[in-house]
Design a protein around this motif. Sequence first.
Motif, mmCIF file in Angstrom:
data_model
loop_
_atom_site.group_PDB
_atom_site.id
_atom_site.type_symbol
_atom_site.label_atom_id
_atom_site.label_comp_id
_atom_site.label_asym_id
_atom_site.label_seq_id
_atom_site.Cartn_x
_atom_site.Cartn_y
_atom_site.Cartn_z
ATOM 1 N N TYR A 109 4.691 5.537 -4.274
ATOM 2 C CA TYR A 109 4.826 6.512 -5.354
ATOM 3 C C TYR A 109 3.810 6.268 -6.460
ATOM 4 O O TYR A 109 3.317 5.156 -6.644
ATOM 5 C CB TYR A 109 6.255 6.486 -5.913
ATOM 6 C CG TYR A 109 7.246 7.034 -4.922
ATOM 7 C CD1 TYR A 109 7.407 8.406 -4.774
ATOM 8 C CD2 TYR A 109 8.008 6.191 -4.125
ATOM 9 C CE1 TYR A 109 8.294 8.934 -3.845
ATOM 10 C CE2 TYR A 109 8.897 6.700 -3.197
ATOM 11 C CZ TYR A 109 9.025 8.073 -3.060
ATOM 12 O OH TYR A 109 9.906 8.582 -2.131
ATOM 13 N N LYS A 162 7.007 3.082 4.197
ATOM 14 C CA LYS A 162 7.697 3.460 2.969
ATOM 15 C C LYS A 162 6.693 4.199 2.084
ATOM 16 O O LYS A 162 5.535 3.797 2.006
ATOM 17 C CB LYS A 162 8.183 2.170 2.280
ATOM 18 C CG LYS A 162 9.076 2.361 1.107
ATOM 19 C CD LYS A 162 9.558 1.001 0.586
ATOM 20 C CE LYS A 162 10.329 1.186 -0.703
ATOM 21 N NZ LYS A 162 10.684 -0.096 -1.296
ATOM 22 N N PRO A 163 7.118 5.275 1.414
ATOM 23 C CA PRO A 163 6.185 5.979 0.530
ATOM 24 C C PRO A 163 5.690 5.087 -0.607
ATOM 25 O O PRO A 163 6.402 4.209 -1.085
ATOM 26 C CB PRO A 163 7.019 7.135 -0.041
ATOM 27 C CG PRO A 163 8.192 7.266 0.857
ATOM 28 C CD PRO A 163 8.441 5.905 1.441
ATOM 29 N N SER A 212 -0.966 9.624 -0.187
ATOM 30 C CA SER A 212 -1.127 9.861 1.242
ATOM 31 C C SER A 212 -1.169 8.510 1.960
ATOM 32 O O SER A 212 -1.735 7.536 1.442
ATOM 33 C CB SER A 212 -2.431 10.614 1.478
ATOM 34 O OG SER A 212 -2.805 10.572 2.839
ATOM 35 N N GLY A 213 -0.599 8.461 3.136
ATOM 36 C CA GLY A 213 -0.717 7.247 3.937
ATOM 37 C C GLY A 213 -2.167 6.897 4.206
ATOM 38 O O GLY A 213 -2.544 5.722 4.259
ATOM 39 N N VAL A 267 4.909 -1.552 3.124
ATOM 40 C CA VAL A 267 4.706 -0.106 3.073
ATOM 41 C C VAL A 267 3.721 0.375 4.133
ATOM 42 O O VAL A 267 3.681 1.561 4.460
ATOM 43 C CB VAL A 267 4.254 0.367 1.674
ATOM 44 C CG1 VAL A 267 5.299 0.018 0.616
ATOM 45 C CG2 VAL A 267 2.894 -0.198 1.290
ATOM 46 N N THR A 326 -3.531 5.054 1.282
ATOM 47 C CA THR A 326 -3.099 3.654 1.326
ATOM 48 C C THR A 326 -3.951 2.868 2.329
ATOM 49 O O THR A 326 -4.428 1.769 2.028
ATOM 50 C CB THR A 326 -1.603 3.565 1.691
ATOM 51 O OG1 THR A 326 -0.869 4.437 0.842
ATOM 52 C CG2 THR A 326 -1.075 2.159 1.547
ATOM 53 N N LEU A 365 10.275 13.648 -0.032
ATOM 54 C CA LEU A 365 9.973 12.310 -0.555
ATOM 55 C C LEU A 365 10.422 12.116 -1.996
ATOM 56 O O LEU A 365 10.408 10.999 -2.501
ATOM 57 C CB LEU A 365 8.484 12.007 -0.398
ATOM 58 C CG LEU A 365 8.014 11.971 1.069
ATOM 59 C CD1 LEU A 365 6.520 11.785 1.146
ATOM 60 C CD2 LEU A 365 8.742 10.900 1.846
ATOM 61 N N PHE A 402 3.703 16.954 -1.612
ATOM 62 C CA PHE A 402 4.172 15.720 -2.250
ATOM 63 C C PHE A 402 3.026 14.777 -2.616
ATOM 64 O O PHE A 402 3.243 13.721 -3.184
ATOM 65 C CB PHE A 402 5.215 14.988 -1.402
ATOM 66 C CG PHE A 402 4.970 15.029 0.077
ATOM 67 C CD1 PHE A 402 4.052 14.191 0.667
ATOM 68 C CD2 PHE A 402 5.673 15.929 0.862
ATOM 69 C CE1 PHE A 402 3.833 14.243 2.026
ATOM 70 C CE2 PHE A 402 5.457 15.985 2.224
ATOM 71 C CZ PHE A 402 4.531 15.138 2.811
ATOM 72 N N HIS A 403 1.773 15.177 -2.302
ATOM 73 C CA HIS A 403 0.590 14.409 -2.698
ATOM 74 C C HIS A 403 -0.220 15.100 -3.802
ATOM 75 O O HIS A 403 -1.061 14.452 -4.421
ATOM 76 C CB HIS A 403 -0.358 14.185 -1.522
ATOM 77 C CG HIS A 403 0.216 13.470 -0.346
ATOM 78 N ND1 HIS A 403 1.080 12.396 -0.443
ATOM 79 C CD2 HIS A 403 0.042 13.673 0.982
ATOM 80 C CE1 HIS A 403 1.388 11.970 0.774
ATOM 81 N NE2 HIS A 403 0.775 12.734 1.653
ATOM 82 N N CYS A 421 3.616 10.973 -4.265
ATOM 83 C CA CYS A 421 3.296 9.720 -3.580
ATOM 84 C C CYS A 421 1.932 9.824 -2.926
ATOM 85 O O CYS A 421 1.436 10.915 -2.626
ATOM 86 C CB CYS A 421 4.364 9.353 -2.563
ATOM 87 S SG CYS A 421 4.618 10.549 -1.273
ATOM 88 N N TRP A 466 3.295 3.811 8.535
ATOM 89 C CA TRP A 466 3.540 3.974 7.107
ATOM 90 C C TRP A 466 5.039 3.825 6.942
ATOM 91 O O TRP A 466 5.822 4.719 7.274
ATOM 92 C CB TRP A 466 3.063 5.350 6.627
ATOM 93 C CG TRP A 466 1.571 5.482 6.688
ATOM 94 C CD1 TRP A 466 0.665 4.692 6.051
ATOM 95 C CD2 TRP A 466 0.816 6.454 7.408
ATOM 96 N NE1 TRP A 466 -0.608 5.120 6.320
ATOM 97 C CE2 TRP A 466 -0.545 6.198 7.155
ATOM 98 C CE3 TRP A 466 1.153 7.522 8.236
ATOM 99 C CZ2 TRP A 466 -1.566 6.965 7.700
ATOM 100 C CZ3 TRP A 466 0.136 8.286 8.773
ATOM 101 C CH2 TRP A 466 -1.203 7.998 8.503
#
Length: 154
Positions: free
Chosen positions: A102, A99-100, A55-56, A142, A59, A49, A37-38, A53, A97
Amino acid sequence: MTLDEFFRIGTTVSLGSHTFEPEAIKAFARKYDPQVFHIDEEAAKNSVLGGLCASGWHTAATWMKLNLETRMDAEGWDGRGPVPEFGPSPGFKNLKWLKPVYAGETITFTRAALSHRPIASRPGWRVLALRSEAFDSTGDKVLEFDSAVLVKVG
């Protein structure tokens, strides 16, 4: 000026915003967090997800980049003694983390100095405790974590 005023204890400071673009998300993930998903937009649509999105860790790393760009500086120091000097961080805790993030989302990052205390084993040094957060465009949080930095004040 007191140390509380210099550190802005209790004040939330905006570190700025960052838009997470798809190619940057994928590039970071290929190096550090290669989850489907990354790194793959099509596969991400069918993942838990539901879309590409960040990666945490991407972020969190963006928070750190903006935090360093928005360091507390000595320009306003008019207190007694030497200008406080920032040292290393002893780490972080309570990382969440929530919330994703995106592809295409713009996230705003903040920090708030909570407290500071002397380090008994290091005269002239203090630990500055921080609350670190990030919010999406709707105001939803987030990312959050508690961090600290060592500061030489004498």
